[in-house]
Design a protein around this motif. Structure first.
Motif, mmCIF file in Angstrom:
data_model
loop_
_atom_site.group_PDB
_atom_site.id
_atom_site.type_symbol
_atom_site.label_atom_id
_atom_site.label_comp_id
_atom_site.label_asym_id
_atom_site.label_seq_id
_atom_site.Cartn_x
_atom_site.Cartn_y
_atom_site.Cartn_z
ATOM 1 N N SER A 217 0.830 -1.211 0.000
ATOM 2 C CA SER A 217 0.000 0.000 0.000
ATOM 3 C C SER A 217 0.862 1.257 0.000
ATOM 4 N N ALA A 218 1.977 1.228 0.725
ATOM 5 C CA ALA A 218 2.878 2.382 0.740
ATOM 6 C C ALA A 218 3.473 2.610 -0.649
ATOM 7 N N LEU A 219 3.824 1.532 -1.335
ATOM 8 C CA LEU A 219 4.343 1.641 -2.692
ATOM 9 C C LEU A 219 3.289 2.210 -3.634
ATOM 10 N N ALA A 220 2.068 1.685 -3.533
ATOM 11 C CA ALA A 220 0.988 2.162 -4.405
ATOM 12 C C ALA A 220 0.715 3.640 -4.157
ATOM 13 N N ARG A 221 0.575 4.021 -2.901
ATOM 14 C CA ARG A 221 0.272 5.417 -2.578
ATOM 15 C C ARG A 221 1.370 6.354 -3.069
ATOM 16 N N ALA A 222 2.617 6.029 -2.774
ATOM 17 C CA ALA A 222 3.731 6.883 -3.189
ATOM 18 C C ALA A 222 3.817 6.972 -4.708
ATOM 19 N N GLY A 223 3.629 5.843 -5.376
ATOM 20 C CA GLY A 223 3.685 5.838 -6.838
ATOM 21 C C GLY A 223 2.590 6.672 -7.459
ATOM 22 N N VAL A 224 1.367 6.473 -7.003
ATOM 23 C CA VAL A 224 0.226 7.211 -7.557
ATOM 24 C C VAL A 224 0.344 8.699 -7.241
ATOM 25 N N GLU A 225 0.754 9.039 -6.029
ATOM 26 C CA GLU A 225 0.915 10.451 -5.666
ATOM 27 C C GLU A 225 2.014 11.105 -6.499
ATOM 28 N N SER A 226 3.074 10.384 -6.798
ATOM 29 C CA SER A 226 4.141 10.912 -7.637
ATOM 30 C C SER A 226 3.639 11.173 -9.053
ATOM 31 N N VAL A 227 2.882 10.231 -9.588
ATOM 32 C CA VAL A 227 2.304 10.381 -10.924
ATOM 33 C C VAL A 227 1.380 11.602 -10.952
ATOM 34 N N GLN A 228 0.558 11.732 -9.933
ATOM 35 C CA GLN A 228 -0.361 12.866 -9.842
ATOM 36 C C GLN A 228 0.418 14.181 -9.803
ATOM 37 N N ALA A 229 1.484 14.240 -9.028
ATOM 38 C CA ALA A 229 2.283 15.461 -8.903
ATOM 39 C C ALA A 229 2.916 15.866 -10.235
ATOM 40 N N GLU A 230 3.168 14.886 -11.090
ATOM 41 C CA GLU A 230 3.756 15.167 -12.400
ATOM 42 C C GLU A 230 2.704 15.473 -13.456
ATOM 43 N N GLY A 231 1.427 15.395 -13.089
ATOM 44 C CA GLY A 231 0.355 15.674 -14.039
ATOM 45 C C GLY A 231 0.149 14.574 -15.058
ATOM 46 N N LEU A 232 0.553 13.362 -14.700
ATOM 47 C CA LEU A 232 0.407 12.219 -15.602
ATOM 48 C C LEU A 232 -0.771 11.353 -15.165
ATOM 49 N N ARG A 233 -1.011 10.285 -15.910
ATOM 50 C CA ARG A 233 -2.056 9.313 -15.597
ATOM 51 C C ARG A 233 -1.423 8.003 -15.157
ATOM 52 N N VAL A 234 -2.238 7.149 -14.552
ATOM 53 C CA VAL A 234 -1.802 5.835 -14.084
ATOM 54 C C VAL A 234 -2.460 4.759 -14.932
ATOM 55 N N LEU A 235 -1.662 3.833 -15.428
ATOM 56 C CA LEU A 235 -2.172 2.635 -16.085
ATOM 57 C C LEU A 235 -1.787 1.466 -15.193
ATOM 58 N N ALA A 236 -2.771 0.861 -14.565
ATOM 59 C CA ALA A 236 -2.518 -0.213 -13.600
ATOM 60 C C ALA A 236 -2.580 -1.569 -14.286
ATOM 61 N N VAL A 237 -1.458 -1.994 -14.849
ATOM 62 C CA VAL A 237 -1.349 -3.327 -15.439
ATOM 63 C C VAL A 237 -1.229 -4.349 -14.311
ATOM 64 N N CYS A 238 -0.522 -3.992 -13.271
ATOM 65 C CA CYS A 238 -0.318 -4.852 -12.107
ATOM 66 C C CYS A 238 -1.621 -5.021 -11.327
ATOM 67 N N PRO A 239 -2.040 -6.249 -11.060
ATOM 68 C CA PRO A 239 -3.285 -6.473 -10.329
ATOM 69 C C PRO A 239 -3.299 -5.844 -8.929
ATOM 70 N N PHE A 240 -2.152 -5.797 -8.265
ATOM 71 C CA PHE A 240 -2.121 -5.191 -6.927
ATOM 72 C C PHE A 240 -2.433 -3.703 -7.005
ATOM 73 N N ILE A 241 -1.796 -2.992 -7.925
ATOM 74 C CA ILE A 241 -2.031 -1.551 -8.071
ATOM 75 C C ILE A 241 -3.470 -1.309 -8.516
ATOM 76 N N ALA A 242 -3.973 -2.138 -9.417
ATOM 77 C CA ALA A 242 -5.367 -1.997 -9.868
ATOM 78 C C ALA A 242 -6.326 -2.167 -8.696
ATOM 79 N N GLY A 243 -6.083 -3.154 -7.851
ATOM 80 C CA GLY A 243 -6.927 -3.381 -6.681
ATOM 81 C C GLY A 243 -6.845 -2.246 -5.691
ATOM 82 N N TRP A 244 -5.644 -1.708 -5.509
ATOM 83 C CA TRP A 244 -5.463 -0.586 -4.582
ATOM 84 C C TRP A 244 -6.226 0.629 -5.086
ATOM 85 N N LEU A 245 -6.142 0.889 -6.386
ATOM 86 C CA LEU A 245 -6.880 2.021 -6.958
ATOM 87 C C LEU A 245 -8.388 1.822 -6.823
ATOM 88 N N ALA A 246 -8.847 0.597 -6.985
ATOM 89 C CA ALA A 246 -10.285 0.311 -6.848
ATOM 90 C C ALA A 246 -10.769 0.623 -5.436
#
Length: 99
Positions: free
Chosen positions: A52-81
């Motif tokens: 969860s710490a990895l997912a949160r930090a990764g997604v927050e970093s992407v957001q800070a850069e103004g980019l989008r997230v493509l969750a190919v990884c099932p763990f990241i997809a589940g965390w986003l859900a």
């Protein structure tokens, strides 16, 4: 305490407990998005919130850069859900209708 950093040379976010690598979330970066392709947590750190710490930090970093997230990884997809407040960051390919 788990610290998450973006190791761009390795294309992954890394979670460390001191000098020990507890887990990572590998990604592919483009000019539009960051595709998370694989998340792995060392078994010794499972159940301690590392993923969860990895997912949160990764997604927050992407957001800070103004980019989008493509969750190919099932763990990241589940965390986003489980975090619908971040759904606006998810990359969705625009479909084309042809005759």
């Amino acid at each position: 305490m788990i610290a998450v950093t973006d190791n761009r040379s390795a294309n992954r976010f890394e979670a460390h407990d001191g000098d020990t690598l507890a887990g990572f979330a590998a990604y592919v970066r483009t000019s539009e998005l960051v595709a998370f392709v694989h998340t792995e947590v060392d078994p010794a750190f499972e159940g301690r919130g590392v993923g969860s710490a990895l997912a949160r930090a990764g997604v927050e970093s992407v957001q800070a850069e103004g980019l989008r997230v493509l969750a190919v990884c099932p763990f990241i997809a589940g965390w986003l859900a489980r975090h619908p407040e971040l759904a606006h960051l998810e990359y969705r390919a625009a479909s084309r209708v042809t005759d």
